[in-house]
Motif scaffolding. Structure first.
Motif, PDB file in Angstrom:
ATOM      1  N   SER A  74      27.611  55.857  50.567  1.00  0.00           N
ATOM      2  CA  SER A  74      27.864  56.408  49.245  1.00  0.00           C
ATOM      3  C   SER A  74      26.594  57.039  48.684  1.00  0.00           C
ATOM      4  CB  SER A  74      28.361  55.313  48.298  1.00  0.00           C
ATOM      5  OG  SER A  74      28.593  55.843  47.011  1.00  0.00           O
ATOM      6  N   THR A  75      26.779  58.085  47.905  1.00  0.00           N
ATOM      7  CA  THR A  75      25.653  58.712  47.216  1.00  0.00           C
ATOM      8  C   THR A  75      25.579  58.245  45.771  1.00  0.00           C
ATOM      9  OG1 THR A  75      27.020  60.621  46.674  1.00  0.00           O
ATOM     10  CG2 THR A  75      25.682  60.771  48.670  1.00  0.00           C
ATOM     11  N   MET A  76      26.632  57.582  45.311  1.00  0.00           N
ATOM     12  CA  MET A  76      26.684  57.108  43.931  1.00  0.00           C
ATOM     13  C   MET A  76      26.861  55.595  43.920  1.00  0.00           C
ATOM     14  SD  MET A  76      29.092  60.066  42.327  1.00  0.00           S
ATOM     15  CE  MET A  76      28.597  59.771  40.665  1.00  0.00           C
ATOM     16  N   PRO A  77      26.396  54.914  42.866  1.00  0.00           N
ATOM     17  CA  PRO A  77      26.536  53.452  42.817  1.00  0.00           C
ATOM     18  C   PRO A  77      28.001  53.020  42.716  1.00  0.00           C
ATOM     19  CG  PRO A  77      25.584  54.285  40.780  1.00  0.00           C
ATOM     20  CD  PRO A  77      25.687  55.441  41.707  1.00  0.00           C
ATOM     21  N   ILE A  78      28.303  51.908  43.385  1.00  0.00           N
ATOM     22  CA  ILE A  78      29.659  51.357  43.388  1.00  0.00           C
ATOM     23  C   ILE A  78      29.580  49.958  42.786  1.00  0.00           C
ATOM     24  CG2 ILE A  78      31.612  50.654  44.811  1.00  0.00           C
ATOM     25  CD1 ILE A  78      30.644  52.738  46.878  1.00  0.00           C
ATOM     26  N   GLY A  79      30.435  49.674  41.831  1.00  0.00           N
ATOM     27  CA  GLY A  79      30.439  48.373  41.162  1.00  0.00           C
ATOM     28  C   GLY A  79      30.913  47.260  42.079  1.00  0.00           C
TER      29      GLY A  79
ATOM     30  N   SER B 142      44.983  56.323  51.110  1.00  0.00           N
ATOM     31  CA  SER B 142      45.540  57.121  50.014  1.00  0.00           C
ATOM     32  C   SER B 142      46.496  56.326  49.135  1.00  0.00           C
ATOM     33  CB  SER B 142      46.246  58.362  50.567  1.00  0.00           C
ATOM     34  OG  SER B 142      47.283  57.979  51.441  1.00  0.00           O
ATOM     35  N   ASP B 143      47.052  55.228  49.652  1.00  0.00           N
ATOM     36  CA  ASP B 143      47.974  54.415  48.861  1.00  0.00           C
ATOM     37  C   ASP B 143      47.247  53.456  47.923  1.00  0.00           C
ATOM     38  OD1 ASP B 143      47.051  53.051  51.123  1.00  0.00           O
ATOM     39  OD2 ASP B 143      48.737  51.663  51.081  1.00  0.00           O
ATOM     40  N   TYR B 144      45.929  53.346  48.046  1.00  0.00           N
ATOM     41  CA  TYR B 144      45.144  52.458  47.187  1.00  0.00           C
ATOM     42  C   TYR B 144      44.708  53.232  45.946  1.00  0.00           C
ATOM     43  CZ  TYR B 144      41.483  49.257  45.628  1.00  0.00           C
ATOM     44  OH  TYR B 144      40.704  48.406  44.885  1.00  0.00           O
ATOM     45  N   GLU B 145      45.147  52.756  44.782  1.00  0.00           N
ATOM     46  CA  GLU B 145      44.805  53.409  43.523  1.00  0.00           C
ATOM     47  C   GLU B 145      43.450  52.912  43.033  1.00  0.00           C
ATOM     48  OE1 GLU B 145      46.574  55.818  42.039  1.00  0.00           O
ATOM     49  OE2 GLU B 145      48.008  55.719  43.689  1.00  0.00           O
ATOM     50  N   LEU B 146      42.510  53.815  42.900  1.00  0.00           N
ATOM     51  CA  LEU B 146      41.195  53.439  42.412  1.00  0.00           C
ATOM     52  C   LEU B 146      40.608  54.578  41.604  1.00  0.00           C
ATOM     53  CD1 LEU B 146      38.513  53.791  45.118  1.00  0.00           C
ATOM     54  CD2 LEU B 146      40.872  54.179  45.681  1.00  0.00           C
ATOM     55  N   ASN B 147      39.851  54.209  40.605  1.00  0.00           N
ATOM     56  CA  ASN B 147      39.198  55.176  39.733  1.00  0.00           C
ATOM     57  C   ASN B 147      37.712  54.859  39.661  1.00  0.00           C
ATOM     58  OD1 ASN B 147      41.600  56.536  39.069  1.00  0.00           O
ATOM     59  ND2 ASN B 147      42.087  54.971  37.566  1.00  0.00           N
ATOM     60  N   SER B 148      37.060  54.916  40.794  1.00  0.00           N
ATOM     61  CA  SER B 148      35.636  54.596  40.832  1.00  0.00           C
ATOM     62  C   SER B 148      34.953  55.480  41.864  1.00  0.00           C
ATOM     63  CB  SER B 148      35.419  53.129  41.170  1.00  0.00           C
ATOM     64  OG  SER B 148      35.711  52.900  42.524  1.00  0.00           O
ATOM     65  N   ASN B 149      33.660  55.275  42.007  1.00  0.00           N
ATOM     66  CA  ASN B 149      32.887  56.019  42.998  1.00  0.00           C
ATOM     67  C   ASN B 149      33.237  55.611  44.421  1.00  0.00           C
ATOM     68  OD1 ASN B 149      31.522  57.400  40.965  1.00  0.00           O
ATOM     69  ND2 ASN B 149      29.902  55.875  40.859  1.00  0.00           N
ATOM     70  N   LEU B 150      33.954  54.515  44.575  1.00  0.00           N
ATOM     71  CA  LEU B 150      34.346  54.042  45.890  1.00  0.00           C
ATOM     72  C   LEU B 150      35.214  55.058  46.620  1.00  0.00           C
ATOM     73  CD1 LEU B 150      34.303  51.641  47.892  1.00  0.00           C
ATOM     74  CD2 LEU B 150      36.312  50.779  46.729  1.00  0.00           C
TER      75      LEU B 150
ATOM     76  N   ASN C 166      42.029  37.346  57.440  1.00  0.00           N
ATOM     77  CA  ASN C 166      41.492  36.247  56.638  1.00  0.00           C
ATOM     78  C   ASN C 166      40.393  36.710  55.687  1.00  0.00           C
ATOM     79  OD1 ASN C 166      43.178  34.423  57.885  1.00  0.00           O
ATOM     80  ND2 ASN C 166      41.670  33.820  59.398  1.00  0.00           N
ATOM     81  N   LYS C 167      39.569  37.641  56.139  1.00  0.00           N
ATOM     82  CA  LYS C 167      38.446  38.089  55.324  1.00  0.00           C
ATOM     83  C   LYS C 167      38.130  39.543  55.632  1.00  0.00           C
ATOM     84  CE  LYS C 167      35.105  37.423  52.439  1.00  0.00           C
ATOM     85  NZ  LYS C 167      35.407  37.587  51.055  1.00  0.00           N
ATOM     86  N   ALA C 168      37.806  40.285  54.585  1.00  0.00           N
ATOM     87  CA  ALA C 168      37.356  41.667  54.712  1.00  0.00           C
ATOM     88  C   ALA C 168      35.944  41.760  54.170  1.00  0.00           C
ATOM     89  CB  ALA C 168      38.280  42.601  53.948  1.00  0.00           C
ATOM     90  N   PHE C 169      35.092  42.479  54.874  1.00  0.00           N
ATOM     91  CA  PHE C 169      33.710  42.685  54.467  1.00  0.00           C
ATOM     92  C   PHE C 169      33.459  44.174  54.295  1.00  0.00           C
ATOM     93  CE2 PHE C 169      33.765  38.881  57.146  1.00  0.00           C
ATOM     94  CZ  PHE C 169      33.177  37.972  56.315  1.00  0.00           C
ATOM     95  N   ILE C 170      32.945  44.559  53.149  1.00  0.00           N
ATOM     96  CA  ILE C 170      32.595  45.951  52.888  1.00  0.00           C
ATOM     97  C   ILE C 170      31.069  46.018  52.757  1.00  0.00           C
ATOM     98  CG2 ILE C 170      32.929  47.948  51.389  1.00  0.00           C
ATOM     99  CD1 ILE C 170      35.546  46.888  52.654  1.00  0.00           C
ATOM    100  N   ASN C 171      30.453  46.769  53.653  1.00  0.00           N
ATOM    101  CA  ASN C 171      29.006  46.972  53.587  1.00  0.00           C
ATOM    102  C   ASN C 171      28.743  48.392  53.103  1.00  0.00           C
ATOM    103  OD1 ASN C 171      28.531  44.435  54.696  1.00  0.00           O
ATOM    104  ND2 ASN C 171      28.653  45.231  56.777  1.00  0.00           N
ATOM    105  N   VAL C 172      27.928  48.505  52.055  1.00  0.00           N
ATOM    106  CA  VAL C 172      27.652  49.810  51.452  1.00  0.00           C
ATOM    107  C   VAL C 172      26.225  50.209  51.766  1.00  0.00           C
ATOM    108  CG1 VAL C 172      27.612  51.141  49.309  1.00  0.00           C
ATOM    109  CG2 VAL C 172      29.225  49.258  49.556  1.00  0.00           C
ATOM    110  N   LYS C 173      26.084  51.432  52.266  1.00  0.00           N
ATOM    111  CA  LYS C 173      24.782  52.021  52.515  1.00  0.00           C
ATOM    112  C   LYS C 173      24.649  53.212  51.573  1.00  0.00           C
ATOM    113  CE  LYS C 173      23.894  52.787  56.804  1.00  0.00           C
ATOM    114  NZ  LYS C 173      23.831  53.436  58.129  1.00  0.00           N
ATOM    115  N   TYR C 174      23.547  53.262  50.828  1.00  0.00           N
ATOM    116  CA  TYR C 174      23.340  54.341  49.885  1.00  0.00           C
ATOM    117  C   TYR C 174      22.401  55.382  50.469  1.00  0.00           C
ATOM    118  CZ  TYR C 174      25.573  51.383  46.427  1.00  0.00           C
ATOM    119  OH  TYR C 174      26.478  50.615  45.741  1.00  0.00           O
ATOM    120  N   GLU C 175      22.727  56.640  50.229  1.00  0.00           N
ATOM    121  CA  GLU C 175      21.852  57.735  50.671  1.00  0.00           C
ATOM    122  C   GLU C 175      20.940  58.159  49.561  1.00  0.00           C
ATOM    123  OE1 GLU C 175      24.431  60.811  52.137  1.00  0.00           O
ATOM    124  OE2 GLU C 175      24.294  59.977  54.127  1.00  0.00           O
TER     125      GLU C 175
END
Length: 73
Positions: free
Chosen positions: A41-46, A10-18, A64-73
């Motif tokens: 996600s059901t919507m595309p994420i940039g 909740s502390d991360y400010e974002l204005n996207s489908n993420l 050291n590194k963060a990896f975000i894997n997105v799966k679309y429905e």
């Protein structure tokens, strides 16, 4: 129980489908000091939004590194 990114980070400010993506699971790897977050996600994420979120995760959790894997429905 799955939660949305906007609820957990909740502390991360974002204005996207993420912010409307569900967190499927989170894995922390001690040997490599990295974190992997799988989201659904059901919507595309940039790609820029994903890169910014990875940088935020690296700074917040001091990994050291963060990896975000997105799966679309």
């Amino acid at each position: 129980m799955q939660k949305y990114i906007r609820e957990v980070f909740s502390d991360y400010e974002l204005n996207s489908n993420l912010k409307n993506a569900l967190i499927e699971n989170i894995n922390l790897y001690k040997k490599t000091n990295s974190i992997q977050i799988n989201i659904i996600s059901t919507m595309p994420i940039g790609i820029v939004d994903i890169a910014d979120f990875e940088k935020y995760i690296e700074e917040r959790f001091k990994v050291n590194k963060a990896f975000i894997n997105v799966k679309y429905e």
